[in-house]
Design an enzyme around this catalytic site. Structure first.
Site, PDB file in Angstrom:
ATOM      1  N   VAL A   1       0.839  -1.201   0.000  1.00 26.54           N
ATOM      2  CA  VAL A   1       0.000   0.000   0.000  1.00 26.54           C
ATOM      3  C   VAL A   1       0.876   1.253   0.000  1.00 26.54           C
ATOM      4  CG1 VAL A   1      -1.812   1.263   1.210  1.00 26.54           C
ATOM      5  CG2 VAL A   1      -1.826  -1.237   1.214  1.00 26.54           C
ATOM      6  N   TYR A   2       1.812   1.306   0.915  1.00 24.99           N
ATOM      7  CA  TYR A   2       2.708   2.458   1.003  1.00 24.99           C
ATOM      8  C   TYR A   2       3.523   2.623  -0.274  1.00 24.99           C
ATOM      9  CZ  TYR A   2       6.522   5.433   2.691  1.00 24.99           C
ATOM     10  OH  TYR A   2       7.439   6.445   2.842  1.00 24.99           O
ATOM     11  N   ALA A   3       4.098   1.520  -0.757  1.00 21.02           N
ATOM     12  CA  ALA A   3       4.917   1.597  -1.961  1.00 21.02           C
ATOM     13  C   ALA A   3       4.106   2.109  -3.147  1.00 21.02           C
ATOM     14  CB  ALA A   3       5.525   0.230  -2.275  1.00 21.02           C
TER      15      ALA A   3
ATOM     16  N   SER B   1       1.636   4.186  -3.100  1.00 21.06           N
ATOM     17  CA  SER B   1       1.447   5.638  -2.985  1.00 21.06           C
ATOM     18  C   SER B   1       2.687   6.382  -3.447  1.00 21.06           C
ATOM     19  CB  SER B   1       1.096   6.020  -1.539  1.00 21.06           C
ATOM     20  OG  SER B   1       2.217   5.946  -0.670  1.00 21.06           O
TER      21      SER B   1
END
Length: 242
Positions: free
Chosen positions: A152-154, A156
């Site tokens: 998820v973070y990657a 973004s």
């Protein structure tokens, strides 16, 4: 001796801690007036009280669309100009996607992607009119490598990487520079979601960066001659193993 940012006005989001605080401190030390933007009013007041009138606290909840839209107008009302925007505010969601809370996903994508786009959108008319300005966006090593423990973070940060590259190509003709800094793991509150064993291992092996080290690279990016844009800097501890 003349300081690097004497007479300039900088705006830093997520300025109450971590990279944002280190970047603000660096620019204050180099002579800039810095508007420190964060939702943590108590932290901002405590920080700004140490620097005097050159540090200006601005309490904004960037996840509130109406409040977010006031950021640039409020800064311009106070300072009259914006020379540097460091869009740094962000949050982190790690771990397996199947275990992620969907509300946390929404919040993270809003802050890491939508808010950055809106802040840059809002400052562009002012900078284009003045035909000068620098925009630095805090990205991540995750924007360059499909990190398996943080899909998820990657995602973004991959979005932000594309945003930086495309906006830069639109606005360079107006004298504006847009770049991103992509650090590996930095000792900050964003690592709170890391598995304890992973964080312990990283600390013991010297595989984490200090926020001040990131700020030093931001300074390097901002102090290049105007005809040079540092498009993206990837920085990571030598001992960090992908």
């Amino acid at each position: 001796m003349t300081k690097e940012f004497e007479g300039k006005v900088a705006v830093v989001t997520g300025a109450a801690s971590g990279i944002g605080l280190a970047s603000s401190a660096m620019m204050l030390a180099e002579g800039a007036r810095v508007v420190l933007v964060d939702r943590n009013e108590a932290a901002l007041q405590a920080i700004c009280s140490q620097y005097g009138d050159t540090a200006i606290p601005l309490v904004v909840d960037l996840l509130d669309p109406r409040d977010c839209a006031t950021l640039v107008p409020r800064v311009l009302e106070t300072t009259g100009r914006i020379d540097i925007l460091h869009a740094n505010a962000g949050t982190y969601v790690g771990g397996d996607l199947v275990d992620a809370d969907t509300h946390a996903i929404d919040r993270m994508l809003n802050l890491n992607v939508n808010v950055v786009m809106k802040n840059v959108h809002d400052v562009l008319p002012h900078m284009i009119q003045r035909r000068t300005g620098d925009i630095i966006i805090t990205s991540s090593l995750a924007a360059h490598y499909p990190t398996p423990w943080e899909p998820v973070y990657a995602s973004s940060k991959w979005a932000i990487n594309c945003f930086v590259q495309t906006v830069r190509r639109q606005v360079f003709k107006h004298g504006l520079r847009v770049g991103s800094i992509s650090p590996g793991p930095v000792i900050s509150a964003l690592l709170a979601d890391w598995p304890p064993e992973k964080l312990k291992e990283a600390k013991e092996s010297g595989s984490l960066l200090e926020a001040s080290e990131v700020a030093d690279v931001v300074r390097f990016m901002l102090t290049r001659p105007r005809g040079m844009t540092i498009r993206d800097v990837v920085m990571l501890p030598t001992n960090f193993d992908l």
